[in-house]
Design a protein around this motif. Structure first.
Motif, short mmCIF file in Angstrom:
data_model
loop_
_atom_site.label_atom_id
_atom_site.label_comp_id
_atom_site.label_asym_id
_atom_site.label_seq_id
_atom_site.Cartn_x
_atom_site.Cartn_y
_atom_site.Cartn_z
N LYS A 189 0.84 -1.21 0.00
CA LYS A 189 0.00 0.00 0.00
C LYS A 189 0.87 1.26 0.00
CE LYS A 189 -3.92 2.08 2.44
NZ LYS A 189 -4.80 1.98 3.63
N GLN A 190 1.94 1.23 0.80
CA GLN A 190 2.89 2.35 0.87
C GLN A 190 3.52 2.60 -0.51
OE1 GLN A 190 6.27 1.40 3.29
NE2 GLN A 190 7.26 3.39 3.02
N THR A 191 3.90 1.51 -1.17
CA THR A 191 4.50 1.61 -2.50
C THR A 191 3.56 2.25 -3.50
OG1 THR A 191 5.85 -0.35 -2.08
CG2 THR A 191 5.52 0.25 -4.38
N LYS A 192 2.33 1.79 -3.50
CA LYS A 192 1.35 2.29 -4.47
C LYS A 192 0.92 3.72 -4.14
CE LYS A 192 -1.30 -0.95 -6.34
NZ LYS A 192 -2.12 -2.13 -6.62
N ASN A 193 0.82 4.02 -2.86
CA ASN A 193 0.48 5.39 -2.46
C ASN A 193 1.56 6.38 -2.87
OD1 ASN A 193 -1.97 4.65 -1.36
ND2 ASN A 193 -1.25 4.63 0.76
N ALA A 194 2.80 5.88 -2.96
CA ALA A 194 3.92 6.73 -3.39
C ALA A 194 3.97 6.89 -4.91
CB ALA A 194 5.24 6.16 -2.88
N GLY A 195 3.08 6.19 -5.60
CA GLY A 195 2.98 6.35 -7.05
C GLY A 195 3.70 5.31 -7.87
N PHE A 196 4.13 4.22 -7.22
CA PHE A 196 4.86 3.18 -7.93
C PHE A 196 4.02 1.92 -8.11
CE2 PHE A 196 8.04 5.62 -5.51
CZ PHE A 196 8.83 6.07 -6.56
N LYS A 197 4.33 1.18 -9.16
CA LYS A 197 3.81 -0.17 -9.28
C LYS A 197 4.64 -1.09 -8.38
CE LYS A 197 1.98 0.24 -13.97
NZ LYS A 197 0.58 0.18 -13.53
N ALA A 198 4.02 -2.14 -7.89
CA ALA A 198 4.70 -3.12 -7.04
C ALA A 198 4.77 -4.45 -7.78
CB ALA A 198 3.96 -3.30 -5.72
N ILE A 199 6.00 -4.85 -8.13
CA ILE A 199 6.22 -6.10 -8.87
C ILE A 199 7.11 -7.00 -8.02
CG2 ILE A 199 7.25 -7.09 -10.95
CD1 ILE A 199 6.47 -4.52 -12.43
N VAL A 200 6.56 -8.14 -7.60
CA VAL A 200 7.19 -8.98 -6.57
C VAL A 200 7.88 -10.18 -7.19
CG1 VAL A 200 6.78 -10.27 -4.44
CG2 VAL A 200 5.38 -8.28 -4.96
N TRP A 201 9.05 -10.54 -6.62
CA TRP A 201 9.81 -11.71 -7.04
C TRP A 201 10.19 -12.51 -5.80
CZ3 TRP A 201 14.74 -11.84 -4.95
CH2 TRP A 201 15.21 -10.63 -4.42
N THR A 202 10.54 -13.74 -5.91
CA THR A 202 10.15 -14.72 -6.91
C THR A 202 9.07 -15.56 -6.24
OG1 THR A 202 12.41 -14.77 -7.79
CG2 THR A 202 10.97 -16.61 -8.38
N VAL A 203 7.90 -15.63 -6.83
CA VAL A 203 6.71 -16.18 -6.18
C VAL A 203 6.35 -17.48 -6.89
CG1 VAL A 203 4.38 -15.66 -5.36
CG2 VAL A 203 5.98 -13.78 -5.81
N ASN A 204 6.56 -18.60 -6.20
CA ASN A 204 6.43 -19.90 -6.87
C ASN A 204 5.29 -20.79 -6.38
OD1 ASN A 204 8.57 -19.43 -8.62
ND2 ASN A 204 10.09 -20.28 -7.21
N GLU A 205 5.00 -20.75 -5.09
CA GLU A 205 3.97 -21.64 -4.57
C GLU A 205 2.58 -21.05 -4.78
OE1 GLU A 205 4.80 -24.63 -3.78
OE2 GLU A 205 6.87 -24.02 -4.13
N PRO A 206 1.60 -21.89 -5.13
CA PRO A 206 0.25 -21.38 -5.40
C PRO A 206 -0.34 -20.54 -4.26
CG PRO A 206 0.43 -23.63 -6.16
CD PRO A 206 1.71 -23.34 -5.44
N ASP A 207 -0.09 -20.94 -3.01
CA ASP A 207 -0.63 -20.16 -1.89
C ASP A 207 0.07 -18.80 -1.80
OD1 ASP A 207 1.76 -21.30 -1.07
OD2 ASP A 207 1.11 -21.63 0.99
N ALA A 208 1.36 -18.75 -2.15
CA ALA A 208 2.09 -17.48 -2.14
C ALA A 208 1.59 -16.57 -3.26
CB ALA A 208 3.58 -17.73 -2.28
N ILE A 209 1.31 -17.15 -4.42
CA ILE A 209 0.76 -16.38 -5.53
C ILE A 209 -0.58 -15.77 -5.11
CG2 ILE A 209 -0.23 -16.53 -7.86
CD1 ILE A 209 1.95 -18.67 -8.47
N ALA A 210 -1.42 -16.57 -4.44
CA ALA A 210 -2.72 -16.08 -3.97
C ALA A 210 -2.54 -14.96 -2.94
CB ALA A 210 -3.52 -17.23 -3.37
#
Length: 228
Positions: A189-210
């Protein structure tokens, strides 16, 4: 409709040899919105797609990439059958099919990479919005920004999102790229409020993706493009 960017990490790293044209093609086959790759500059000046600073882990060669010429590198094999590609070969493969996140791994990669990006924008069917240049190396990102005010930049972070946001503001970056290990709903939320997109790495497990989707991230980088 799922608006989160689905991003193949080094192509389809979990399924096929990373950072190869074949792995990237497989990620495309799974319908990725973006491909993430890593680049280094070899001794003869070409920008090559490989993750490590050395050849030992992923190829049948050894030694530092920065000390090898393209003539030497193109003779090597990955997993006994694949080749190290040039950045231009990757761009030729994915043109018109998806966008690309180019992570500057090696030293002195920014200007040479940005020249290639600019050339593809000027002379081919590419737009600035088709690219993100990212790195942990802040000095390389500033070189990229000095080269062009328009090339989108992503600031990688594995420790402190607040610090990455400060750097991002100085760079006029598009995105912050945090490690999954530091992601919370609050700092996304902090990232997006600052005007940035948030792109996360590295997300492999289905529960983590969710969980990342629940956190409201804009993009997910995964070794397994078949799990989205």
């Amino acid at each position: 409709m799922d608006s989160i960017l689905k991003i193949g990490h080094r192509g389809a790293k979990g399924l096929l040899a990373e950072n190869t044209l074949e792995s990237i093609q497989l990620a495309l086959d799974f319908g990725m919105d973006m491909i993430e790759i890593d680049v280094h500059k070899c001794s003869s000046g070409e920008i090559v797609v490989i993750h490590d600073f050395t050849l030992d882990r992923t190829t049948n060669g050894s030694g530092e990439i920065a000390t090898k010429s393209w003539e030497e590198l193109k003779k090597l094999e990955i997993s006994g059958r694949y080749k190290i590609p040039l950045l231009t070969e990757v761009l030729d493969l994915i043109e018109g099919k998806c966008t690309i996140n180019i992570e500057l791994k090696g030293s002195n990669t920014a200007v040479a990479t940005c020249k290639i990006v600019q050339d593809y924008i000027d002379s081919r069917n590419w737009n600035y919005s088709d690219f993100i240049i990212s790195s942990f190396q802040v000095n390389e990102l500033f070189k990229a920004r000095k080269f062009s005010e328009e090339i989108p930049i992503g600031v990688l972070s594995k420790a402190n999102i607040s610090e990455a946001i400060k750097i991002g503001k100085d760079l006029k970056a598009l995105a912050i790229h945090p490690s999954i290990g530091i992601v919370t709903q609050n700092n996304i939320k902090q990232t997006k409020n600052a005007g940035f997109k948030a792109i996360v790495w590295t997300v492999n497990e289905p529960d983590a993706i969710a969980r990342m989707k629940q956190c409201g991230v804009d993009g997910i980088i995964s070794d397994f493009p078949d799990r989205f």
